[in-house]
Scaffold this motif. Structure first.
Motif, PDB file in Angstrom:
ATOM      1  N   ASP A   1       0.815  -1.216   0.000  1.00 28.20           N
ATOM      2  CA  ASP A   1       0.000   0.000   0.000  1.00 28.20           C
ATOM      3  C   ASP A   1       0.850   1.268   0.000  1.00 28.20           C
ATOM      4  OD1 ASP A   1      -2.348  -1.467  -0.014  1.00 28.20           O
ATOM      5  OD2 ASP A   1      -2.615  -1.360   2.161  1.00 28.20           O
ATOM      6  N   GLY A   2       1.984   1.253   0.676  1.00 30.53           N
ATOM      7  CA  GLY A   2       2.871   2.413   0.701  1.00 30.53           C
ATOM      8  C   GLY A   2       3.426   2.717  -0.686  1.00 30.53           C
ATOM      9  N   PHE A   3       3.808   1.678  -1.408  1.00 31.53           N
ATOM     10  CA  PHE A   3       4.320   1.859  -2.763  1.00 31.53           C
ATOM     11  C   PHE A   3       3.206   2.353  -3.679  1.00 31.53           C
ATOM     12  CE2 PHE A   3       5.490   0.447  -7.042  1.00 31.53           C
ATOM     13  CZ  PHE A   3       6.761   1.000  -7.148  1.00 31.53           C
ATOM     14  N   MET A   4       2.004   1.821  -3.502  1.00 31.65           N
ATOM     15  CA  MET A   4       0.867   2.279  -4.305  1.00 31.65           C
ATOM     16  C   MET A   4       0.601   3.752  -4.040  1.00 31.65           C
ATOM     17  SD  MET A   4      -1.280   1.299  -6.545  1.00 31.65           S
ATOM     18  CE  MET A   4      -2.047   2.684  -7.331  1.00 31.65           C
ATOM     19  N   SER A   5       0.721   4.169  -2.807  1.00 28.41           N
ATOM     20  CA  SER A   5       0.539   5.577  -2.447  1.00 28.41           C
ATOM     21  C   SER A   5       1.610   6.441  -3.116  1.00 28.41           C
ATOM     22  CB  SER A   5       0.595   5.733  -0.933  1.00 28.41           C
ATOM     23  OG  SER A   5       0.437   7.071  -0.568  1.00 28.41           O
ATOM     24  N   LEU A   6       2.820   5.938  -3.164  1.00 33.78           N
ATOM     25  CA  LEU A   6       3.903   6.644  -3.847  1.00 33.78           C
ATOM     26  C   LEU A   6       3.589   6.796  -5.339  1.00 33.78           C
ATOM     27  CD1 LEU A   6       6.756   7.870  -3.696  1.00 33.78           C
ATOM     28  CD2 LEU A   6       7.659   5.538  -3.875  1.00 33.78           C
ATOM     29  N   CYS A   7       3.059   5.761  -5.950  1.00 37.48           N
ATOM     30  CA  CYS A   7       2.648   5.832  -7.356  1.00 37.48           C
ATOM     31  C   CYS A   7       1.520   6.846  -7.547  1.00 37.48           C
ATOM     32  CB  CYS A   7       2.217   4.457  -7.868  1.00 37.48           C
ATOM     33  SG  CYS A   7       3.565   3.268  -8.050  1.00 37.48           S
ATOM     34  N   ASP A   8       0.580   6.868  -6.595  1.00 39.20           N
ATOM     35  CA  ASP A   8      -0.505   7.859  -6.654  1.00 39.20           C
ATOM     36  C   ASP A   8       0.058   9.277  -6.602  1.00 39.20           C
ATOM     37  OD1 ASP A   8      -2.725   6.136  -6.840  1.00 39.20           O
ATOM     38  OD2 ASP A   8      -2.874   5.943  -4.655  1.00 39.20           O
ATOM     39  N   ASP A   9       0.994   9.509  -5.696  1.00 38.21           N
ATOM     40  CA  ASP A   9       1.613  10.835  -5.570  1.00 38.21           C
ATOM     41  C   ASP A   9       2.344  11.214  -6.855  1.00 38.21           C
ATOM     42  OD1 ASP A   9       0.655  10.934  -2.988  1.00 38.21           O
ATOM     43  OD2 ASP A   9       2.598  10.498  -2.046  1.00 38.21           O
ATOM     44  N   PHE A  10       3.066  10.254  -7.426  1.00 38.95           N
ATOM     45  CA  PHE A  10       3.806  10.491  -8.663  1.00 38.95           C
ATOM     46  C   PHE A  10       2.856  10.866  -9.797  1.00 38.95           C
ATOM     47  CE2 PHE A  10       5.733   8.855 -12.623  1.00 38.95           C
ATOM     48  CZ  PHE A  10       6.859   9.667 -12.664  1.00 38.95           C
ATOM     49  N   ALA A  11       1.755  10.122  -9.927  1.00 39.10           N
ATOM     50  CA  ALA A  11       0.783  10.399 -10.985  1.00 39.10           C
ATOM     51  C   ALA A  11       0.140  11.769 -10.795  1.00 39.10           C
ATOM     52  CB  ALA A  11      -0.281   9.304 -11.026  1.00 39.10           C
ATOM     53  N   ALA A  12      -0.169  12.124  -9.551  1.00 35.25           N
ATOM     54  CA  ALA A  12      -0.771  13.433  -9.274  1.00 35.25           C
ATOM     55  C   ALA A  12       0.206  14.559  -9.593  1.00 35.25           C
ATOM     56  CB  ALA A  12      -1.213  13.508  -7.815  1.00 35.25           C
ATOM     57  N   ALA A  13       1.459  14.389  -9.228  1.00 35.60           N
ATOM     58  CA  ALA A  13       2.464  15.411  -9.524  1.00 35.60           C
ATOM     59  C   ALA A  13       2.674  15.543 -11.029  1.00 35.60           C
ATOM     60  CB  ALA A  13       3.781  15.071  -8.824  1.00 35.60           C
ATOM     61  N   GLN A  14       2.679  14.426 -11.726  1.00 38.15           N
ATOM     62  CA  GLN A  14       2.837  14.436 -13.180  1.00 38.15           C
ATOM     63  C   GLN A  14       1.666  15.175 -13.829  1.00 38.15           C
ATOM     64  OE1 GLN A  14       5.622  12.901 -14.590  1.00 38.15           O
ATOM     65  NE2 GLN A  14       5.014  13.812 -16.502  1.00 38.15           N
ATOM     66  N   ALA A  15       0.444  14.907 -13.351  1.00 36.44           N
ATOM     67  CA  ALA A  15      -0.740  15.578 -13.893  1.00 36.44           C
ATOM     68  C   ALA A  15      -0.695  17.076 -13.601  1.00 36.44           C
ATOM     69  CB  ALA A  15      -2.004  14.962 -13.301  1.00 36.44           C
ATOM     70  N   ALA A  16      -0.253  17.446 -12.409  1.00 31.78           N
ATOM     71  CA  ALA A  16      -0.146  18.870 -12.064  1.00 31.78           C
ATOM     72  C   ALA A  16       0.886  19.560 -12.944  1.00 31.78           C
ATOM     73  CB  ALA A  16       0.218  19.031 -10.591  1.00 31.78           C
ATOM     74  N   LEU A  17       1.981  18.879 -13.232  1.00 32.02           N
ATOM     75  CA  LEU A  17       2.997  19.447 -14.118  1.00 32.02           C
ATOM     76  C   LEU A  17       2.411  19.709 -15.501  1.00 32.02           C
ATOM     77  CD1 LEU A  17       5.842  20.332 -14.871  1.00 32.02           C
ATOM     78  CD2 LEU A  17       6.411  17.908 -15.222  1.00 32.02           C
ATOM     79  N   VAL A  18       1.688  18.758 -16.035  1.00 35.67           N
ATOM     80  CA  VAL A  18       1.055  18.934 -17.350  1.00 35.67           C
ATOM     81  C   VAL A  18       0.087  20.115 -17.311  1.00 35.67           C
ATOM     82  CG1 VAL A  18      -0.537  17.873 -19.008  1.00 35.67           C
ATOM     83  CG2 VAL A  18       1.370  16.543 -18.085  1.00 35.67           C
ATOM     84  N   HIS A  19      -0.681  20.210 -16.239  1.00 31.65           N
ATOM     85  CA  HIS A  19      -1.614  21.327 -16.085  1.00 31.65           C
ATOM     86  C   HIS A  19      -0.870  22.660 -16.145  1.00 31.65           C
ATOM     87  CE1 HIS A  19      -4.624  24.019 -14.382  1.00 31.65           C
ATOM     88  NE2 HIS A  19      -3.698  24.396 -13.522  1.00 31.65           N
ATOM     89  N   TRP A  20       0.192  22.794 -15.377  1.00 31.14           N
ATOM     90  CA  TRP A  20       0.917  24.069 -15.328  1.00 31.14           C
ATOM     91  C   TRP A  20       1.663  24.356 -16.629  1.00 31.14           C
ATOM     92  CZ3 TRP A  20      -0.413  27.817 -12.469  1.00 31.14           C
ATOM     93  CH2 TRP A  20      -1.021  27.584 -11.237  1.00 31.14           C
ATOM     94  N   GLU A  21       2.119  23.308 -17.310  1.00 30.59           N
ATOM     95  CA  GLU A  21       2.783  23.526 -18.605  1.00 30.59           C
ATOM     96  C   GLU A  21       1.812  24.107 -19.626  1.00 30.59           C
ATOM     97  OE1 GLU A  21       6.311  20.154 -18.537  1.00 30.59           O
ATOM     98  OE2 GLU A  21       4.354  19.597 -19.326  1.00 30.59           O
ATOM     99  N   ARG A  22       0.536  23.803 -19.497  1.00 26.76           N
ATOM    100  CA  ARG A  22      -0.488  24.298 -20.429  1.00 26.76           C
ATOM    101  C   ARG A  22      -1.115  25.614 -19.969  1.00 26.76           C
ATOM    102  NH1 ARG A  22      -3.433  18.457 -21.183  1.00 26.76           N
ATOM    103  NH2 ARG A  22      -1.816  17.534 -22.474  1.00 26.76           N
ATOM    104  N   SER A  23      -0.784  26.033 -18.783  1.00 24.98           N
ATOM    105  CA  SER A  23      -1.403  27.212 -18.181  1.00 24.98           C
ATOM    106  C   SER A  23      -0.876  28.512 -18.781  1.00 24.98           C
ATOM    107  CB  SER A  23      -1.118  27.214 -16.672  1.00 24.98           C
ATOM    108  OG  SER A  23      -1.562  28.409 -16.080  1.00 24.98           O
ATOM    109  N   GLY A  24      -1.726  29.515 -18.763  1.00 24.81           N
ATOM    110  CA  GLY A  24      -1.326  30.852 -19.179  1.00 24.81           C
ATOM    111  C   GLY A  24      -1.081  31.759 -17.983  1.00 24.81           C
TER     112      GLY A  24
END
Length: 80
Positions: free
Chosen positions: A27-50
């Motif tokens: 479960d700890g590793f799965m949580s780490l994967c969740d955090d990684f995916a969320a950070a990756q999605a946030a990065l994509v969001h900010w890269e597209r932001s004005g």
């Protein structure tokens, strides 16, 4: 397969089987994967932001993604 696991595998395609297995049993590793995916999605969001804070946020999330990827890799290395 869980979306976060797919994101981790996309970053480490040669370790896909290990990522799937570890996420299924740790479960700890799965949580780490969740955090990684969320950070990756946030990065994509900010890269597209004005937004005027776009550059700063992109830098922050790139660093977070890099750190979480290193953590995932370290966890995988610890169990091989």
């Amino acid at each position: 397969m869980h979306h976060a696991v797919q994101v981790a595998i996309a970053r480490f395609p040669d370790r896909g089987h290990a990522i799937e297995e570890r996420a299924r049993t740790d479960d700890g590793f799965m949580s780490l994967c969740d955090d990684f995916a969320a950070a990756q999605a946030a990065l994509v969001h900010w890269e597209r932001s004005g937004s005027p804070v776009r550059t700063a946020r992109c830098a922050e999330y790139r660093e977070l993604v890099r750190d979480l990827a290193a953590e995932i890799e370290a966890e995988l290395d610890r169990n091989t």
